[in-house]
Design an enzyme around this catalytic site. Structure first.
Site, PDB file in Angstrom:
ATOM      1  N   ASP A  49       5.873   7.312   7.962  1.00  0.00           N
ATOM      2  CA  ASP A  49       7.334   7.220   7.957  1.00  0.00           C
ATOM      3  C   ASP A  49       7.915   8.577   7.572  1.00  0.00           C
ATOM      4  O   ASP A  49       7.549   9.140   6.529  1.00  0.00           O
ATOM      5  CB  ASP A  49       7.802   6.175   6.950  1.00  0.00           C
ATOM      6  N   HIS A  68       1.881   6.552   2.517  1.00  0.00           N
ATOM      7  CA  HIS A  68       2.746   6.301   1.364  1.00  0.00           C
ATOM      8  C   HIS A  68       2.584   4.845   0.953  1.00  0.00           C
ATOM      9  O   HIS A  68       1.893   4.072   1.627  1.00  0.00           O
ATOM     10  CB  HIS A  68       4.206   6.639   1.683  1.00  0.00           C
ATOM     11  N   HIS A 128      10.130  11.376   3.520  1.00  0.00           N
ATOM     12  CA  HIS A 128      10.484   9.977   3.372  1.00  0.00           C
ATOM     13  C   HIS A 128      11.063   9.789   1.977  1.00  0.00           C
ATOM     14  O   HIS A 128      11.131  10.747   1.187  1.00  0.00           O
ATOM     15  CB  HIS A 128       9.245   9.098   3.601  1.00  0.00           C
ATOM     16  N   HIS A 173       4.792   2.205   0.535  1.00  0.00           N
ATOM     17  CA  HIS A 173       5.658   1.088   0.867  1.00  0.00           C
ATOM     18  C   HIS A 173       4.796  -0.060   1.390  1.00  0.00           C
ATOM     19  O   HIS A 173       3.753   0.143   2.023  1.00  0.00           O
ATOM     20  CB  HIS A 173       6.700   1.509   1.904  1.00  0.00           C
ATOM     21  N   ASP A 184       4.706  -2.206   3.792  1.00  0.00           N
ATOM     22  CA  ASP A 184       4.273  -2.378   5.179  1.00  0.00           C
ATOM     23  C   ASP A 184       3.165  -1.408   5.566  1.00  0.00           C
ATOM     24  O   ASP A 184       2.626  -1.499   6.670  1.00  0.00           O
ATOM     25  CB  ASP A 184       5.456  -2.251   6.144  1.00  0.00           C
ATOM     26  N   HIS A 185       2.788  -0.508   4.662  1.00  0.00           N
ATOM     27  CA  HIS A 185       1.698   0.434   4.925  1.00  0.00           C
ATOM     28  C   HIS A 185       0.460   0.172   4.072  1.00  0.00           C
ATOM     29  O   HIS A 185      -0.598   0.739   4.351  1.00  0.00           O
ATOM     30  CB  HIS A 185       2.179   1.878   4.701  1.00  0.00           C
TER      31      HIS A 185
END
Length: 310
Positions: free
Chosen positions: A210, A61, A139, A63, A65-66
């Site tokens: 996540d 996904h 998520h 976000h 931090d990914h």
């Protein structure tokens, strides 16, 4: 045939001095695959010696931090005069976001980049002896998980039995092992099933990204050798896990038990637990009786075949 998983990053959204944002590197017999690329992924690749020869990047996904490690990787590959193509797999509806990340510095990469949108039930990548399947994640944005699943292997060849049946050592052994019948000099026909055992399972690695706990994780493959599951929180933040669309260590362990996983890696660890992850492990082991652990950044696992000890 080696199958190696390296945990480049294991933290939640906020990195710590010990844990980088999430990224999982998988090497299988010359194929190098990257699952998510949090900020600083390229430094982790250098630090832990994985190399940069990634052919496929699988994004769960979008976000930060990914994915914030992607622009840096693109620039480094350019600086290194990369020519090999790169395939980036991203959830359906996120192609535009991915293009923005790829071209964020305003330059077209010097190597071919293919962006492939994927959804639950798709096979994101099919190789000669394995595939990467896509399954649904729960998520608070468009999100998927991935499962690397090897094909079944041929059964073991019973050389002793073949010789008892009069099969001469040589090419006819190979034909039988490949599933072809062979005729002997006296006219006797030997069938493959007479000398070849049942097919044997390959290996599998499941990575959720996540997610809240989902049945889709259970259904994607039976008895994975390694389940890498979101375990952002422990029991003290169960409500927070539900609100933010994450899982607790105990919830991840319940999923692992349902899948029949052999090992469970708890990742996406919130920075609030930076000093101590012992509760994650204790709570997971309450309900999952395989090997449950919180990997450190840089930890690497060799995944054996399920029948390796037989």
């Amino acid at each position: 045939m080696p199958l190696r998983v390296t945990f480049l990053g294991t933290s939640g959204a906020v990195p710590t001095t010990e844990r980088n944002p999430i990224s999982i590197f998988v090497a299988r017999e010359g194929d190098e695959l990257l699952f998510d690329a949090g900020e600083g992924t390229q430094r982790q690749m250098m630090r832990f010696g994985t190399g940069f020869s990634v052919s496929h990047l699988f994004v769960t996904h979008h976000h930060g931090d990914h994915v914030l490690g992607i622009p840096g990787l693109m620039q480094t590959w350019d600086f290194n005069d990369r020519e090999e193509p790169l395939a980036i797999h991203t959830p359906k509806g996120t192609r535009r976001q991915m293009k923005s990340l790829v071209y964020t510095l305003g330059n077209r990469p010097s190597f071919p980049v293919r962006i492939n949108e994927v959804g639950p039930g798709d096979v994101a990548y099919r190789a000669d002896e394995y595939e990467v399947r896509v399954f649904e994640a729960d998520h608070d944005t468009r999100a998927v998980g991935y499962a690397l699943v090897e094909d079944e292997r041929k059964g073991r060849f019973d050389r002793e039995r073949a010789e008892e049946l009069g099969v001469p050592v040589g090419p006819k052994f190979s034909k039988l092992h490949e599933g072809e019948s062979v005729e002997l000099e006296d006219g006797t026909v030997v069938q493959p099933e007479q000398v070849v055992g049942d097919s044997r399972p390959g290996r599998s690695v499941v990575y959720t990204g996540d997610t809240r706990p989902t049945a889709a994780t259970v259904d994607v493959v039976d008895e994975p050798d390694l389940l890498i599951h979101d375990a952002t929180f422990t029991d003290d933040r169960t409500d927070r896990a539900a609100e933010t669309a994450h899982s607790t260590a105990r919830q991840a362990a319940r999923i692992a038990a349902e899948t029949g996983a052999r090992r469970l890696a708890l990742v996406q660890i919130s920075s609030r637990y930076a000093g101590d992850v012992s509760d994650h492990v204790t709570q997971a082991r309450d309900v999952f009786h395989g090997e449950a652990f919180v990997p450190d950044d840089g930890d690497a696992l060799e995944i054996p075949y399920p029948d390796a000890e037989e």
